[in-house]
Write a protein that holds these residues in place. Structure first.
Motif, PDB file in Angstrom:
ATOM      1  N   PRO A  62     -24.516 -25.880  -6.252  1.00 50.63           N
ATOM      2  CA  PRO A  62     -23.877 -26.645  -5.170  1.00 50.63           C
ATOM      3  C   PRO A  62     -22.391 -26.808  -5.463  1.00 50.63           C
ATOM      4  N   GLY A  63     -21.649 -27.222  -4.467  1.00 41.29           N
ATOM      5  CA  GLY A  63     -20.207 -27.372  -4.647  1.00 41.29           C
ATOM      6  C   GLY A  63     -19.784 -28.792  -4.949  1.00 41.29           C
ATOM      7  N   TYR A  64     -20.687 -29.631  -5.430  1.00 40.04           N
ATOM      8  CA  TYR A  64     -20.345 -31.037  -5.682  1.00 40.04           C
ATOM      9  C   TYR A  64     -20.908 -31.460  -7.038  1.00 40.04           C
ATOM     10  N   GLY A  65     -20.493 -32.619  -7.488  1.00 44.00           N
ATOM     11  CA  GLY A  65     -21.077 -33.286  -8.644  1.00 44.00           C
ATOM     12  C   GLY A  65     -21.111 -32.466  -9.910  1.00 44.00           C
ATOM     13  N   ALA A  66     -22.231 -32.557 -10.603  1.00 45.25           N
ATOM     14  CA  ALA A  66     -22.420 -31.849 -11.872  1.00 45.25           C
ATOM     15  C   ALA A  66     -23.852 -31.346 -11.930  1.00 45.25           C
ATOM     16  N   THR A  67     -23.997 -30.120 -12.373  1.00 47.28           N
ATOM     17  CA  THR A  67     -25.313 -29.491 -12.444  1.00 47.28           C
ATOM     18  C   THR A  67     -25.431 -28.730 -13.755  1.00 47.28           C
ATOM     19  N   ALA A  68     -26.624 -28.730 -14.323  1.00 46.90           N
ATOM     20  CA  ALA A  68     -26.933 -27.903 -15.487  1.00 46.90           C
ATOM     21  C   ALA A  68     -28.376 -27.439 -15.357  1.00 46.90           C
ATOM     22  N   VAL A  69     -28.636 -26.237 -15.841  1.00 52.92           N
ATOM     23  CA  VAL A  69     -29.985 -25.683 -15.755  1.00 52.92           C
ATOM     24  C   VAL A  69     -30.219 -24.780 -16.964  1.00 52.92           C
ATOM     25  N   GLU A  70     -31.467 -24.777 -17.443  1.00 53.57           N
ATOM     26  CA  GLU A  70     -31.813 -23.959 -18.611  1.00 53.57           C
ATOM     27  C   GLU A  70     -33.308 -23.663 -18.587  1.00 53.57           C
ATOM     28  N   ALA A  71     -33.667 -22.457 -18.983  1.00 50.49           N
ATOM     29  CA  ALA A  71     -35.072 -22.093 -19.149  1.00 50.49           C
ATOM     30  C   ALA A  71     -35.462 -22.321 -20.604  1.00 50.49           C
ATOM     31  N   GLU A  72     -36.544 -23.054 -20.816  1.00 56.01           N
ATOM     32  CA  GLU A  72     -36.981 -23.335 -22.179  1.00 56.01           C
ATOM     33  C   GLU A  72     -37.290 -22.039 -22.912  1.00 56.01           C
ATOM     34  N   GLY A  73     -36.779 -21.951 -24.143  1.00 52.53           N
ATOM     35  CA  GLY A  73     -36.989 -20.751 -24.936  1.00 52.53           C
ATOM     36  C   GLY A  73     -35.945 -19.681 -24.691  1.00 52.53           C
ATOM     37  N   PHE A  74     -35.027 -19.933 -23.754  1.00 50.69           N
ATOM     38  CA  PHE A  74     -33.961 -18.983 -23.432  1.00 50.69           C
ATOM     39  C   PHE A  74     -32.630 -19.732 -23.460  1.00 50.69           C
ATOM     40  N   PRO A  75     -32.132 -20.086 -24.652  1.00 45.02           N
ATOM     41  CA  PRO A  75     -30.909 -20.892 -24.729  1.00 45.02           C
ATOM     42  C   PRO A  75     -29.712 -20.231 -24.063  1.00 45.02           C
ATOM     43  N   GLU A  76     -29.734 -18.890 -23.960  1.00 44.36           N
ATOM     44  CA  GLU A  76     -28.626 -18.203 -23.305  1.00 44.36           C
ATOM     45  C   GLU A  76     -28.564 -18.503 -21.820  1.00 44.36           C
ATOM     46  N   SER A  77     -29.661 -19.052 -21.277  1.00 45.42           N
ATOM     47  CA  SER A  77     -29.696 -19.331 -19.838  1.00 45.42           C
ATOM     48  C   SER A  77     -29.021 -20.646 -19.466  1.00 45.42           C
ATOM     49  N   LEU A  78     -28.650 -21.474 -20.438  1.00 42.17           N
ATOM     50  CA  LEU A  78     -27.998 -22.748 -20.115  1.00 42.17           C
ATOM     51  C   LEU A  78     -26.704 -22.475 -19.351  1.00 42.17           C
ATOM     52  N   THR A  79     -26.658 -22.952 -18.120  1.00 40.21           N
ATOM     53  CA  THR A  79     -25.511 -22.719 -17.257  1.00 40.21           C
ATOM     54  C   THR A  79     -25.155 -24.023 -16.556  1.00 40.21           C
ATOM     55  N   THR A  80     -23.871 -24.274 -16.417  1.00 42.67           N
ATOM     56  CA  THR A  80     -23.426 -25.526 -15.804  1.00 42.67           C
ATOM     57  C   THR A  80     -22.493 -25.240 -14.638  1.00 42.67           C
TER      58      THR A  80
END
Length: 419
Positions: A62-80
């Motif tokens: 989204p274009g607002y606020g703050a967001t973070a997402v990650e797949a467990e077991g895939f630390p490279e997927s952490l994206t904000t």
């Protein structure tokens, strides 16, 4: 008439016989040597490995606020996305409350736990939080309820008076709860999270998106919290029918975990969803803060989850029987060193793969004999090693080939030759 000395015929034949015997002995020795001298072992020449390619992920934030997402077991997927500052987290605070209380008073799934008796101080929370327009739930008439039921009302209904009651029940006072929460946050490395009270009605309960993803992992790691936040509805004696405030439950794989709403925080959601990818379940945990309302926030969460799930793919490292090297014996066509099994790995987003094969020296061998291994290095994953084996036999050429190709490919020891 002069005397003539005649040599016996046997004396004349003796040198010829010796010469013939010597030649025969040399021939026999040559043939024996050609037949018996061992061949020098050979090492396979490696083939070129074409590494699989993958593309960079394209997540829909989204274009607002703050967001973070990650797949467990895939630390490279952490994206904000959005800002990285501490933000008010509203009722997501109740996840901290639940985990801190369970740390003091553990409860297993399937158990009701001890009885919580609502004291006058706990009763007074109803009016206190209602005056702040906070979500509240009625108390049972006998002012008693099991620990499990209190958790249900606090987390599913997001009732502030029940979250506050848990804090007073477990720690005796709000100050006691605040100290316990601070110690728990410190113990679990949530350094960017501050909790001053158990409900989230105080905007000073703050955290960052990345800290909240870690909080979500801790919540799902507790079987009781995982069960409660994943329950859509329940009937609680003394309270009645309650429904989970998370309206995304059961949609697009969503299985929890906590909503939050506050003027200073906007609409917030700490969420988790599980997908089947590559023959295994993958859980995606994320948080979205600062939405306008939950209807639009839920749409944005679903869009983000789809983009995360779509970036999982299986990378094939090798097929069974894939060639990684070839042994060349002088007496027959090349024999390949091939992968003994297929190997693949589930990855997320852009991934780099390299392969290094090692080969054992081989003179003769049967099909299927192990002759080395190939080691794959996959970014963000543990290395994968696959044995290599002969795809056909390397046979001894036999005596006739040895005699017709004397000393070709034999093992030669210079030190032995020099004596």
């Amino acid at each position: 008439m002069p005397n003539v000395v005649r040599r016996p015929r046997s004396a004349v034949r003796r040198p010829v016989t010796i010469a013939v015997v010597a030649v025969l002995l040399l021939v026999v020795a040559f043939l024996a040597a050609a037949a018996l001298v061992p061949f020098a072992p050979t090492t396979a020449s490696a083939t070129t490995y074409a590494a699989p390619r993958s593309s960079a992920p394209e997540l829909r934030f989204p274009g607002y606020g703050a967001t973070a997402v990650e797949a467990e077991g895939f630390p490279e997927s952490l994206t904000t996305s959005g800002d990285r500052k501490k933000r008010s987290i509203a009722s997501i605070s109740k996840i901290v409350t639940a985990l801190v209380v369970l740390d003091r008073k553990p409860l297993d799934v399937g158990q009701q736990g001890p009885t919580v008796r609502f004291t006058p101080a706990m009763e007074a929370l109803y009016a206190q939080y209602a005056a702040k327009n906070g979500e509240v739930a009625p108390l049972p008439s006998d002012l008693r309820m099991s620990q499990y039921r209190v958790f249900q009302v606090a987390l599913m209904e997001s009732a502030n008076n029940y979250a506050g009651a848990l804090a007073l029940w477990a720690f005796g006072s709000m100050d006691g709860y605040r100290e316990a929460a601070a110690a728990w946050l410190d113990e679990h490395g949530l350094d960017d999270t501050t909790i001053v009270e158990p409900t989230g009605l105080d905007p000073r309960n703050r955290s960052t998106a990345t800290d909240l993803v870690d909080l979500g992992k801790l919540a799902l790691a507790d079987p009781l919290v995982e069960q409660v936040v994943g329950t859509r509805s329940a009937t609680v004696p003394g309270v009645g029918e309650i429904e989970n405030s998370n309206k995304l439950l059961g949609m697009d794989g969503v299985e929890g975990i906590k909503t939050g709403t506050l003027d200073e925080a906007g609409a917030c959601l700490l969420f988790a969803a599980t997908y089947e990818r590559g023959g295994r379940d993958v859980t995606v945990i994320g948080v979205m803060l600062g939405g306008v309302d939950h209807d639009s926030l839920d749409v944005d969460v679903r869009r983000l989850l789809h983009s995360v799930a779509d970036d999982f793919h299986v990378v094939t490292l090798t097929h069974e029987g894939q060639t990684f090297g070839t042994y060349e014996a002088p007496w027959q066509d090349g024999v390949d060193a091939t992968a003994s099994r297929a190997a693949s790995v589930l990855v997320w987003g852009r991934t780099e793969v390299t392969a290094k094969a090692t080969f054992e020296p081989v003179t003769v061998g049967a099909a299927g004999d192990r002759v080395g291994s190939v080691r794959f290095r996959v970014s963000h994953h543990d290395p994968v090693t696959v044995p290599l084996e002969l795809d056909a036999a390397i046979d001894d050429p036999g005596v006739w080939w040895r005699w017709s190709n004397p000393f070709r490919g034999v093992q030669f020891d210079p030190a032995a030759a020099l004596g």
